[in-house]
Enzyme design. Structure first.
Site, short mmCIF file in Angstrom:
data_model
loop_
_atom_site.label_atom_id
_atom_site.label_comp_id
_atom_site.label_asym_id
_atom_site.label_seq_id
_atom_site.Cartn_x
_atom_site.Cartn_y
_atom_site.Cartn_z
N LYS A 1 0.88 -1.18 0.00
CA LYS A 1 0.00 0.00 0.00
C LYS A 1 0.91 1.23 0.00
CE LYS A 1 -1.73 2.95 2.27
NZ LYS A 1 -1.52 4.41 2.01
N GLU B 1 -0.81 7.51 -0.27
CA GLU B 1 -1.83 8.14 -1.12
C GLU B 1 -1.38 9.52 -1.58
OE1 GLU B 1 -1.82 7.74 2.06
OE2 GLU B 1 -2.86 9.33 3.14
N SER C 1 4.17 7.98 10.57
CA SER C 1 4.28 8.76 11.81
C SER C 1 4.08 7.83 13.01
CB SER C 1 3.23 9.86 11.80
OG SER C 1 1.95 9.28 11.67
N CYS D 1 13.13 10.80 7.67
CA CYS D 1 13.02 10.32 9.05
C CYS D 1 14.39 10.33 9.72
CB CYS D 1 12.44 8.92 9.09
SG CYS D 1 13.54 7.69 8.43
N GLU E 1 8.06 16.56 16.11
CA GLU E 1 8.66 16.35 14.79
C GLU E 1 8.09 17.42 13.84
OE1 GLU E 1 7.52 12.73 12.69
OE2 GLU E 1 9.47 12.72 11.70
P1 NAD Z 1 1.52 8.97 7.97
O1 NAD Z 1 1.61 8.31 9.29
O2 NAD Z 1 0.56 10.07 7.79
O3 NAD Z 1 1.16 7.88 6.82
C1 NAD Z 1 1.86 6.67 6.71
C2 NAD Z 1 0.93 5.61 6.13
O4 NAD Z 1 -0.15 5.41 7.02
C3 NAD Z 1 0.33 6.03 4.79
O5 NAD Z 1 0.35 4.93 3.93
C4 NAD Z 1 -1.09 6.46 5.14
O6 NAD Z 1 -2.01 6.14 4.13
C5 NAD Z 1 -1.40 5.65 6.38
N1 NAD Z 1 -2.25 6.39 7.35
C6 NAD Z 1 -2.26 7.73 7.58
N2 NAD Z 1 -3.12 8.01 8.58
C7 NAD Z 1 -3.65 6.83 8.98
C8 NAD Z 1 -4.58 6.46 9.99
N3 NAD Z 1 -5.15 7.36 10.78
N4 NAD Z 1 -4.88 5.15 10.14
C9 NAD Z 1 -4.31 4.22 9.35
N5 NAD Z 1 -3.41 4.52 8.38
C10 NAD Z 1 -3.09 5.80 8.19
O7 NAD Z 1 3.01 9.41 7.58
P2 NAD Z 1 3.47 10.31 6.34
O8 NAD Z 1 3.07 11.72 6.60
O9 NAD Z 1 3.09 9.67 5.07
O10 NAD Z 1 5.07 10.19 6.45
C11 NAD Z 1 5.83 10.98 7.31
C12 NAD Z 1 6.09 10.29 8.62
O11 NAD Z 1 6.72 9.03 8.40
C13 NAD Z 1 7.05 11.06 9.52
O12 NAD Z 1 6.61 10.97 10.83
C14 NAD Z 1 8.38 10.34 9.33
O13 NAD Z 1 9.29 10.47 10.40
C15 NAD Z 1 7.89 8.93 9.20
N6 NAD Z 1 8.89 8.08 8.54
C16 NAD Z 1 9.56 7.19 9.33
C17 NAD Z 1 10.54 6.40 8.77
C18 NAD Z 1 11.31 5.45 9.63
O14 NAD Z 1 12.12 4.70 9.09
N7 NAD Z 1 11.12 5.43 10.94
C19 NAD Z 1 10.82 6.50 7.40
C20 NAD Z 1 10.11 7.42 6.62
C21 NAD Z 1 9.13 8.21 7.22
#
Ligand code: NAD
Length: 498
Positions: free
Chosen positions: A179, A182, A232, A287, A388
């Site tokens: 997945k 989006e 996140s 990240c 963050e």
């Molecule tokens: P996000 O948490 O908004 O989304 C991540 C995934 O979760 C997406 O596929 C999204 O569709 C899904 N999602 C979003 N909200 C959701 C919900 N309420 N319930 C279920 N699924 C949901 O993160 P983002 O904004 O796409 O990416 C940025 C974040 O990712 C930052 O916090 C960053 O630090 C983190 N990140 C971490 C790493 C790591 O290795 N630890 C790597 C890259 C990014």
């Protein structure tokens, strides 16, 4: 010149076929630098997940019995196909995400590295054995695939993060549902077409697009054996809890607030550009971005002066253009979040020494621009030092020594990465030993483990035990089976008894 990205509607890929989402809602996405439409992505529904998981489940028995070297050969083909489309994939990443072409190329390369390493699965997946653990008895431990896995990605590394999982998962004999984010589905959409071209059996790799509802269904689905999640911390924690409640394996990589410690004996000439790249690379949307600097001892004054001089040289613009160092942030809403955190920093008493809020980029009035920003006089309890920001905002704190600096790291709930710039080996050793983050760098601002090492943080930055890629990944995607063998002899067991 890169071809202009436009995909009317991305489709799901299920059982070897491109199919539309069963939901009717689509979201239009725009290039964050130009504001021009780049296509649309389905919001996605639970029924899409059900169809993809069913296809992956059907493909599993035959794929898991396909000899490991044959599975690995598909990955050689995938590696070559991705390599042939390397520039195209990098250009799509820049157009959908905004990062510079050099940054997109770097992350696409790191993604292809994963495929190369996973092609070594016949060696990676070997178990252990010991002859004669008791008289006439041998023991063999072997790793077996487990079924259908799912991988869920964030927006910031569209080419790379899904490849942290897919190659290791399928090479070890599982099938997968991916997945993508989006917000950045287009590079993955192109990758699906490339994957389709290598002739994997239908159902081994499936893609569903969408957001929250799709993720929720994946985490709850009874036929999913395990989930690899990156995003996140708030969402990572939820997915981990849901997956655990339904008996799945889960590795959930969360958010970050990475500290960079700077000692006054560091090599200033080499360290400062490296620190700048760590904080402002990908407009801070990494990240592993160093977002909070701690100047140790007398390092504060020279650090601030040298940073200010070099930050002024950062050229912000369209990542497709030559000479640009930093692109836009992903969306208008993310820009608004970053700006509100900057406001809060000012309100809480930090000094905004470089203000990137009003930046304009020639010819790009619709881009989501935030210029490099720098806060000095920050203390560890301020919101900008706690939350963050995930944008081009650097905060500088002071500590009298390593102990005081490490106490700041210890008190923070997140611990993804941390770095120290120094020429002092003893200090470096102490830092590596005591820093709470699980990925640490010495004179390295982005301490990203490569494909053959394991990637993942600790504390609130990671939920699970086995992390992404490297050896952990083989353990995550396989179940350990121990077989104890005894063969009875004609003469009877007495011959063996001791
Ligand atoms: P996000 O948490 O908004 O989304 C991540 C995934 O979760 C997406 O596929 C999204 O569709 C899904 N999602 C979003 N909200 C959701 C919900 N309420 N319930 C279920 N699924 C949901 O993160 P983002 O904004 O796409 O990416 C940025 C974040 O990712 C930052 O916090 C960053 O630090 C983190 N990140 C971490 C790493 C790591 O290795 N630890 C790597 C890259 C990014």
């Amino acid at each position: 010149m890169s071809e202009k990205l436009f995909v009317e509607q991305v489709q799901n890929y299920i059982g070897g076929k491109f199919v539309p989402s069963q939901g009717s809602e689509y979201r239009q996405l725009n290039n964050p630098a130009t504001g021009e439409p780049v296509g649309s992505c389905p919001v996605g529904v639970a029924a899409d997940v059900d169809a993809a998981v069913a296809a992956a489940k059907e493909a599993y028995p035959s794929w898991s019995q396909t000899p490991v070297p044959v599975r690995a050969r598909y990955l050689f083909d995938l590696r070559n196909a991705l390599e042939a489309h390397f520039e195209e994939l990098a250009s799509i990443v820049t157009q959908e995400h905004g990062k510079t072409l050099a940054e997109s190329r770097g992350s696409t390369r790191r993604g292809i590295d994963m495929v190369e390493v996973a092609a070594g699965m016949p060696s990676l997946m070997m178990g252990n054995s010991l002859e004669q653990i008791a008289s006439g008895i041998d023991c063999v431990e072997q790793r077996q695939p487990m079924g259908v896995f799912a991988a869920i990605a964030p927006y910031n590394f569209p080419a790379m993060v899904p490849l942290w999982f897919l190659p290791f998962c399928i090479a070890s004999g599982n099938t997968i549902v991916v997945k993508p984010s989006e917000q950045t589905p287009f590079c993955q959409n192109r990758m699906i077409e490339i994957i389709d071209s290598i002739g994997l059996p239908p159902g081994v790799v499936n893609y569903v697009h969408g957001a929250k509802d799709v993720v929720t269904r994946i985490a709850e689905h009874p036929d999913v054996a395990g989930v690899s999640f990156v995003g996140s911390s708030a969402v990572a924690k939820k997915v981990y809890a849901k997956a655990g409640a339904t008996g799945k394996r889960c590795q959930a990589l969360g958010g970050a607030k990475n500290f960079i410690l700077v000692a006054d004996d560091c090599n200033w000439e080499k360290s400062v550009p490296n620190i700048i790249d760590s904080c402002y690379g990908c407009a801070g949307q990494r990240c592993l971005a160093g977002s909070t600097l701690i100047a140790i001892g007398d390092a504060y004054e020279p650090l601030v002066a040298k940073l200010k001089a070099q930050i002024a040289k950062i050229k912000v613009g369209n990542g497709l253009h030559e000479g640009v160092h930093m692109g836009p942030v992903i969306s208008a809403s993310h820009k608004a979040k970053i700006l509100s955190l900057i406001e809060l920093g000012i309100k809480e008493g930090a000094t905004l020494a470089i203000d990137g809020r009003d930046i304009e980029v020639d010819g790009h009035p619709n881009g989501h621009w935030v210029g490099p920003s720098l806060f000095t006089d920050v203390n560890p309890t301020m919101t900008i030092a706690q939350e963050e920001i995930f944008g081009p905002v650097m905060c500088i704190l002071r500590a009298k020594d390593l102990d005081e600096a490490l106490a700041i790291l210890d008190s923070h709930p997140l611990a993804n990465a941390a770095s120290l710039y120094t020429a002092n080996g003893g200090l470096a050793r102490e830092f590596v030993k005591r820093a709470p983050a699980a990925m640490v760098g010495i004179n390295v601002g982005v301490s990203a483990p490569m494909a053959f090492f394991t990637f993942g943080g600790s504390k609130g930055s990671f939920f699970g035990d086995l992390k992404a890629h490297g050896r952990d990944s083989i353990a995550f995607y396989t179940n350990n089976k121990t077989a104890i063998y005894r063969w009875f002899s004609e003469e009877g067991e007495a011959n063996y008894a001791r």
